[in-house]
Design an enzyme around this catalytic site. Structure first.
Site, PDB file in Angstrom:
ATOM      1  N   ASP A   1       0.842  -1.195   0.000  1.00 44.77           N
ATOM      2  CA  ASP A   1       0.000   0.000   0.000  1.00 44.77           C
ATOM      3  C   ASP A   1       0.880   1.247   0.000  1.00 44.77           C
ATOM      4  OD1 ASP A   1      -2.029   1.841   0.302  1.00 44.77           O
ATOM      5  OD2 ASP A   1      -2.981   0.834   1.981  1.00 44.77           O
ATOM      6  N   ASP A   2       0.813   2.026  -1.070  1.00 46.91           N
ATOM      7  CA  ASP A   2       1.584   3.272  -1.189  1.00 46.91           C
ATOM      8  C   ASP A   2       3.089   3.039  -1.339  1.00 46.91           C
ATOM      9  OD1 ASP A   2      -0.825   4.532  -0.819  1.00 46.91           O
ATOM     10  OD2 ASP A   2      -0.228   5.695   0.931  1.00 46.91           O
TER      11      ASP A   2
ATOM     12  N   ASP B   1      -0.403  -0.762  -4.849  1.00 41.74           N
ATOM     13  CA  ASP B   1      -1.651  -0.220  -5.387  1.00 41.74           C
ATOM     14  C   ASP B   1      -1.470   1.176  -5.972  1.00 41.74           C
ATOM     15  OD1 ASP B   1      -1.272   1.107  -2.990  1.00 41.74           O
ATOM     16  OD2 ASP B   1      -3.317   0.827  -2.258  1.00 41.74           O
TER      17      ASP B   1
ATOM     18  N   CYS C   1      -6.040   4.421  -3.254  1.00 39.66           N
ATOM     19  CA  CYS C   1      -6.156   3.046  -2.749  1.00 39.66           C
ATOM     20  C   CYS C   1      -7.373   2.290  -3.283  1.00 39.66           C
ATOM     21  CB  CYS C   1      -6.199   3.061  -1.223  1.00 39.66           C
ATOM     22  SG  CYS C   1      -4.679   3.646  -0.436  1.00 39.66           S
TER      23      CYS C   1
END
Length: 500
Positions: free
Chosen positions: A52-53, A321, A85
């Site tokens: 994530d990120d 993502d 996201c």
């Protein structure tokens, strides 16, 4: 809504559609010579680690991922259709652009889990199709923004979406401690002990799933979706204090000196001063510390697969993502822009017959993940999928008629105190836009009428907006192509993407 010249757009779309064709799906497996094959090839296992990120500048600090690069395939231009996201995850699950998933932001009425579910995203996901094809499926970690693990959805137990054989998912796992997890319809609380660190819990549960699946005749698909390295940047306690002297990379776009050519939303940002840069450096150190746990998990997965003899039959994919900016173009921290810091993310694959140390320059997108997983499982992707399978690249070849231009689209979300990504939904964040990205250019059209154009051959860091120098005919062509892509579905997306 962003306006375009419809007649020019339709002409552009008709022209590219004339080049389109259909590709059949062939389940992967060993090639058979003249003798007739009497037994179908075993379907491969798939492990997908989705972070994530995670941005490209973290990979240098992940030795297990670097080993994957040496031994496998790296997509150098893997682009997110929207650097946010929930929109990105909806596209990953379905293979559809955000304008087709209907998930445009992280929370209702324009996005979030409720919108994804209401618009049939769970049924359109690759998971039910893989499960129907005989796969044992598991999702661990993060699902969609707005998902609540304790929600029963009208039933008697916490809800598990269709298509998943095993389900270990939490809602707000960003702090990495003190969360509840839906474990196959049962809520399990986790506290603040070192062993409760979320990335480590996911690693252990992933290894347990692999070991259980090894004893089954079914092939398996497992997605481990970490919250790391998303803010608030909480590393495991064993990694706190590591990399004490590390600073965020100072690329040419870091704290960009002159932004007078940029759109108005960005021109409002002042030069970063020392306190702001110190916070960026501290945040970058903690992001590097966070991904140490992810990297260790990659190593544990690879070791377990090898010990069980599954490594020869398993594809392992690592990615993110969306990207993340920290100081580039004077932006302190976040995503959602069309700049490469936010949309271009690492994707690396190892597995059967994947060429070692190979790099792919062609533009891949998160629309391509669902059809790739389905082809690996011997499933023909549904016509509604906007992307194409990456399997030819995994076999060391380039598919004919691959996209020349990728679509990036983004709807600015309203501010929300419940949104962990709210730092980029405040004033000074990018307004709603659509964009084109290929090796030559980045072209952006904003809802307020502003435009950007960067010559990526001469200006890879996207410093000089030269849209005012474009000939009118060129602007019309780009606008028409952008209209075609933002209104495409299924095969028409493939056809439109072949134009430049």
């Amino acid at each position: 809504m962003i306006r375009h010249r419809r007649l020019a757009a339709l002409f552009c779309l008709v022209a590219v559609l004339g080049l389109s064709g259909c590709n059949g799906v062939q389940p992967p497996g060993k090639r058979v010579g003249g003798a007739k094959q009497t037994k179908p090839a075993k379907k491969p296992n798939i492990v997908f680690v989705l972070t994530d990120d995670l941005s490209w500048n973290l990979i240098a600090h992940m030795p297990q991922v670097l080993a994957m690069q040496r031994e496998g395939l790296t997509f150098d231009n893997f682009l997110m259709a929207d650097s946010l996201c929930c929109t990105s995850r909806a596209t990953i699950f379905t293979g559809r652009y955000p304008h087709n998933t209907g998930v445009r932001t992280n929370f209702p009425p324009d996005g979030g889990y409720e919108v994804f579910k209401a618009k049939g995203g769970e049924q359109a996901s690759f998971a039910p199709l893989l499960q129907k094809a005989g796969y044992r499926t598991a999702l661990l970690g993060k699902y969609m923004n707005g998902y609540r693990p304790h929600d029963t959805q009208g039933g008697t137990r916490p809800y598990v979406p269709p298509g998943w054989s095993e389900w270990y998912v939490t809602g707000n796992g960003y702090p990495e401690y003190n969360y509840n997890m839906n474990e196959n319809g049962r809520i399990a609380p986790y506290g603040s002990r070192p062993q409760d660190y979320l990335t480590d819990v996911l690693a252990n549960k992933g290894l347990e799933f692999i070991k259980r699946a090894h004893g089954s005749s079914q092939p398996f698909f497992m997605e481990i979706s970490t919250f790391a390295p998303h803010g608030p940047f909480v590393p495991a306690r064993r990694h706190v204090g590591k990399f004490p002297d590390l600073r965020a990379p100072r690329s040419p776009s870091f704290n960009e000196a002159d932004i007078r050519d940029k759109p108005s939303w960005l021109r409002s940002h002042r030069l970063l001063r020392k306190p702001g840069m110190d916070r960026i450096d501290a945040g970058f150190r903690d992001r590097v510390r966070m991904v140490q746990s992810v990297d260790e998990m990659i190593g544990q997965i690879r070791t377990t697969l090898k010990q069980l003899g599954l490594d020869r039959d398993t594809y392992l994919m690592f990615g993110s993502d969306n990207g993340f900016h920290m100081g580039e173009h004077r932006l302190a921290g976040g995503k959602m822009t069309a700049f490469d810091t936010d949309i271009r993310v690492p994707y690396i694959v190892i597995g059967p017959d994947v060429p070692s140390g190979h790099r792919v320059r062609e533009a891949a997108q998160n629309t391509d993940l669902a059809p790739t997983f389905l082809e690996l499982g011997g499933v023909r992707p549904p016509p509604a999928i906007d992307g194409r399978s990456l399997m030819p690249f995994l076999r060391g070849t380039k598919p004919s008629g691959w996209r020349e231009t990728a679509l990036i689209e983004h709807v600015k979300p309203p501010p929300s105190p419940a949104d962990p990504d709210r730092q980029d939904s405040a004033p000074g964040a990018p307004t709603t836009y659509n964009a084109l990205r290929n090796d030559d250019l980045l072209y952006v059209e904003y809802a307020d009428g502003e435009r950007e154009f960067y010559d990526r051959r001469r200006d890879p860091h996207e410093l000089n907006n030269i849209v005012a120098t474009l000939p009118e005919q060129r602007r019309r062509h780009l606008s028409a192509l952008l209209y075609a892509l933002t209104h495409c579905t299924g095969e028409s997306c493939t056809a439109a993407g072949r134009s430049r």
